[in-house]
Design an enzyme around this catalytic site. Sequence first.
Site, mmCIF file in Angstrom:
data_model
loop_
_atom_site.group_PDB
_atom_site.id
_atom_site.type_symbol
_atom_site.label_atom_id
_atom_site.label_comp_id
_atom_site.label_asym_id
_atom_site.label_seq_id
_atom_site.Cartn_x
_atom_site.Cartn_y
_atom_site.Cartn_z
ATOM 1 N N CYS A 1 -72.763 93.047 -108.493
ATOM 2 C CA CYS A 1 -73.805 92.191 -109.068
ATOM 3 C C CYS A 1 -73.275 91.657 -110.382
ATOM 4 O O CYS A 1 -72.576 92.368 -111.107
ATOM 5 C CB CYS A 1 -75.051 93.023 -109.331
ATOM 6 S SG CYS A 1 -76.215 92.260 -110.488
ATOM 7 N N ASP A 2 -73.598 90.412 -110.685
ATOM 8 C CA ASP A 2 -73.039 89.819 -111.899
ATOM 9 C C ASP A 2 -73.942 89.974 -113.122
ATOM 10 O O ASP A 2 -73.643 89.456 -114.183
ATOM 11 C CB ASP A 2 -72.741 88.337 -111.665
ATOM 12 C CG ASP A 2 -74.015 87.543 -111.418
ATOM 13 O OD1 ASP A 2 -75.069 88.158 -111.169
ATOM 14 O OD2 ASP A 2 -73.960 86.304 -111.484
ATOM 15 N N HIS B 1 -79.786 96.281 -111.022
ATOM 16 C CA HIS B 1 -80.944 95.655 -111.664
ATOM 17 C C HIS B 1 -81.894 96.709 -112.244
ATOM 18 O O HIS B 1 -83.102 96.483 -112.336
ATOM 19 C CB HIS B 1 -81.700 94.721 -110.683
ATOM 20 C CG HIS B 1 -80.950 93.470 -110.361
ATOM 21 N ND1 HIS B 1 -81.486 92.420 -109.650
ATOM 22 C CD2 HIS B 1 -79.678 93.083 -110.661
ATOM 23 C CE1 HIS B 1 -80.601 91.454 -109.509
ATOM 24 N NE2 HIS B 1 -79.483 91.836 -110.113
ATOM 25 N N TYR C 1 -83.247 93.142 -116.422
ATOM 26 C CA TYR C 1 -84.189 93.206 -115.304
ATOM 27 C C TYR C 1 -85.223 94.323 -115.461
ATOM 28 O O TYR C 1 -86.246 94.324 -114.780
ATOM 29 C CB TYR C 1 -83.446 93.375 -113.970
ATOM 30 C CG TYR C 1 -82.933 92.072 -113.412
ATOM 31 C CD1 TYR C 1 -83.822 91.126 -112.910
ATOM 32 C CD2 TYR C 1 -81.575 91.777 -113.383
ATOM 33 C CE1 TYR C 1 -83.370 89.927 -112.394
ATOM 34 C CE2 TYR C 1 -81.115 90.573 -112.874
ATOM 35 C CZ TYR C 1 -82.017 89.649 -112.382
ATOM 36 O OH TYR C 1 -81.565 88.451 -111.871
ATOM 37 N N ARG D 1 -89.256 80.652 -110.104
ATOM 38 C CA ARG D 1 -87.817 80.424 -110.215
ATOM 39 C C ARG D 1 -87.255 79.699 -108.973
ATOM 40 O O ARG D 1 -86.383 78.845 -109.108
ATOM 41 C CB ARG D 1 -87.104 81.773 -110.426
ATOM 42 C CG ARG D 1 -85.595 81.690 -110.511
ATOM 43 C CD ARG D 1 -85.121 80.954 -111.751
ATOM 44 N NE ARG D 1 -83.674 80.729 -111.719
ATOM 45 C CZ ARG D 1 -83.047 79.750 -112.360
ATOM 46 N NH1 ARG D 1 -83.731 78.905 -113.130
ATOM 47 N NH2 ARG D 1 -81.748 79.611 -112.281
HETATM 48 C C1 G6P Z 1 -78.276 86.998 -111.523
HETATM 49 C C2 G6P Z 1 -78.457 88.228 -110.693
HETATM 50 C C3 G6P Z 1 -78.504 87.890 -109.243
HETATM 51 C C4 G6P Z 1 -79.530 86.819 -108.984
HETATM 52 C C5 G6P Z 1 -79.273 85.630 -109.837
HETATM 53 C C6 G6P Z 1 -80.391 84.631 -109.665
HETATM 54 O O1 G6P Z 1 -77.021 86.472 -111.326
HETATM 55 O O2 G6P Z 1 -77.453 89.182 -110.888
HETATM 56 O O3 G6P Z 1 -78.811 89.062 -108.551
HETATM 57 O O4 G6P Z 1 -79.502 86.428 -107.643
HETATM 58 O O5 G6P Z 1 -79.219 86.009 -111.162
HETATM 59 O O6 G6P Z 1 -80.044 83.469 -110.293
HETATM 60 P P1 G6P Z 1 -80.886 82.139 -110.014
HETATM 61 O O7 G6P Z 1 -80.284 81.171 -110.946
HETATM 62 O O8 G6P Z 1 -80.725 81.826 -108.555
HETATM 63 O O9 G6P Z 1 -82.308 82.482 -110.347
HETATM 64 MN MN MN Z 2 -77.706 90.770 -109.208
#
Ligand code: G6P
Ligand code: MN
Length: 439
Positions: A168-169, A198, A264, A284
């Site tokens: 996960c980033d 998270h 998170y 979102r």
């Molecule tokens: C971060 C989380 C991911 C998630 C993403 C959503 O990178 O680590 O788990 O999916 O945010 O990003 P977004 O821009 O699609 O809301």
């Molecule tokens: Mn993530």
Amino acid sequence: PFILSIAGGGSTYTPGIVKSLMVRLADFPLAEIRLYDIDEARQSTIAPVVEKVIRDHSQSIKFTVTRDAQTAFRGAHFIFSQMRVGQYKMRELDEKIPLKHGVVGQETCGPGGLAYGLRTILPMVELIDLVERFADKAAWIVNYANPAAIVAEGVRRLRPNARVLNICDMPVAAMRNMGAILGVDRHKLEVDYFGLNHFGWFTRVRVDGEDQLPALRRHIAKFGLLTEDAAQTDPQHADPSWVKTWRNIKPIMDNFPEYLPNPYLQYYLMSEQIVAHQDPDHTRANEVMEGREKKLFAAAQEYQSTGILPDAFHVGVHGAFIVDVACSLAFDLRQRHLVIVENRGAIANLPYDAMVEVPAYITSQGAEPVRMGAVPLFHQTLLMQQLASEQLLVEAAIEGSYEKALQAFTLNRTVPTMVHAKTLLDEMIEANRDYWPAL
Ligand code: G6P
Ligand code: MN
């Protein structure tokens, strides 16, 4: 040179990830990139943009776009998995159904994440089986499909020997911001961290061996985990919802005198305030569909008609991190990264087989978790409750158990009562008719 397949090729993230691969070709040489998706229309819209990104850097890399698993995976050495089961249309429901009932609406935290988990566990196993059938025997699947915690647990239960590394980033995105605040490159940071995906805490942030967490806390107390220019250099995280996410870490951090919470945790620890500030009619998912998606699709169209590709996608820490991890797997670099891995004693007072998020050395055989010791009772208890929720959800998917799904929803801290849990579960069963196993 490697053959790399991207499962979920039609994602809006694909061009940015491929760009990250292109700037690292010297470290991670590629013979071929294959895009694989079951949504042919979406993938063929994105593919020309990806091809242009490749050709700007290399004439020799073969580029293949397919919806056939054998074509996608035959002989492949690496598979990046970024499937989004149900796409943004279902993400929107994951966010909006809970909000309608006054509960947090988020793609991975709360009932939305549980719903997304029930959609994703079995398709992920199908993907693993296809890869094992066609790909190189030593192939690695680098999985960042969400909800990562639940997907990781599902894979552990159903395909324990699969060569899958779950990442996960979010921690690395936090580290990018920490680096920006401290004025050092994120690669200079060495962090200690414990938790679930998270759902965790940084306990040390070392630069040249010295803990900079106290300095970071002073900055965050004023500005959140954000710098003015960080917002500008990262268009995704400059969206209003993301700026809020980085700011909201401050009120939760104030309640943790030592550690730094994963952003998170705000969804679990300040649920009421989050709900009060969420718009039940515009979440979102809408922001992404109207922003990132629309912009990229328009650019793809413009490129088709004019031959000029406008600047329409983001190249960020997400792709860079995936490439770092892939390099470490490929060349046994033993780099230290935060990943999702079976505990095996890394967090002494969590179950041995829990899928936790901790620092680990990434070798050609996978992740070797680093010992973080025992965690305080308060954190351990929060973690156990979240872990139980995630594990019960996986069991619900495997056994088709309504009862376990209800228990999973009830144990999620964003869900105030069992009555809420049942209302949400029943409504989500309806909404996910085409995707969930029968409960
Ligand atoms: C971060 C989380 C991911 C998630 C993403 C959503 O990178 O680590 O788990 O999916 O945010 O990003 P977004 O821009 O699609 O809301
Ligand atoms: Mn993530």
